[in-house]
Enzyme design. Sequence first.
Site, mmCIF file in Angstrom:
data_model
loop_
_atom_site.group_PDB
_atom_site.id
_atom_site.type_symbol
_atom_site.label_atom_id
_atom_site.label_comp_id
_atom_site.label_asym_id
_atom_site.label_seq_id
_atom_site.Cartn_x
_atom_site.Cartn_y
_atom_site.Cartn_z
ATOM 1 C CE LYS A 46 0.622 1.463 4.367
ATOM 2 N NZ LYS A 46 0.801 2.840 4.896
ATOM 3 C CB THR B 298 -1.517 4.968 2.729
ATOM 4 O OG1 THR B 298 -1.622 4.265 3.962
ATOM 5 C CG2 THR B 298 -0.089 5.416 2.552
#
Length: 324
Positions: free
Chosen positions: A173, A230
């Site tokens: 991620k 994120t």
Amino acid sequence: MATLIAASNPASLWVRSPDLASVMHETRENATYLPGVQLPDGLLVTSSFAEALDGAHIVFMAVPSHGFRAVLSDLAAHAGGVEAVVSLAKGIEIGTNLRMSQVVAEVLPGVPAGVLTGPNLAREVAQGHPAACVVALPDDALARRVQGLVHTGTFRAYMGTDVVGCEIAGATKNVMAIAAGIGDGLGLGDNTRAVLITRGLAELGRLGVTLGGKVLTFGGLAGVGDLVATCASPKSRNRTVGFALGEGRTLDEIVSNMQMVAEGVKSAGPLVGLAHAHGVEMPIAEQVKAIVEGTCSPGEALMNLMGRPSRPEWDETLLRGLPR
């Protein structure tokens, strides 16, 4: 994490710099990294491994992946009473392409290793904003024990045993967040960001399932939860790096002006190497790797992705991981 744990448990915080440790001990604040966040009175702050590990049974490793092995090796001589190591790093080791739990297995053989992960932007957690995480360790009872240490009134801790899936989700991620930031920096809009997040999730799932992770992990906090936070938050270091790259700034310039580490910069190469070693296709990660290595511009990377042949949205790699 130290502020959370020490609020109701005996805890110590190892700080690399003796000068910073001394200042934090006196002021009860880390003005460099988390200004305005008060450290609990009971938290011991020290630059001594011997002092930090005296009586400690659970070690939380809040060390970036590129320094993880060195710090773990340094503390090994004082780790005789350690019963588990929990990684907070979200990266892949450069050179070996190992996950952090695998590094622990090499440096501290026989000590169980796991991970704490999820959409946990540091300042929000430290300020007590409602958040949640996943604690994954190979032993169910040990995972519940660590879960109890970090679960508070504002920080919900879930638990499981899918260490592989959680580690791959965390590392991937960060690389995808750089891609999302690049798109934002290029001014490409919400559709582009949604595509990058969704196709990033597909890449994350392909690699994770191939390495033995559970597909449901990638639909939870460790996967889609952390990926969304994120990729979308301006507080995300990895997205910030990507945004600046999209604006045309150089990586050296960006990194030199950052106090904290953006794991995705260091992990893009090892992540792609790990994927290639297992025959997994990760086109977004490959383009991020090329950008951070300086062999491709953000605009060229975008064209490379958009020029790929059309294909079915889902593949058997992910479908075989679904429970029957």
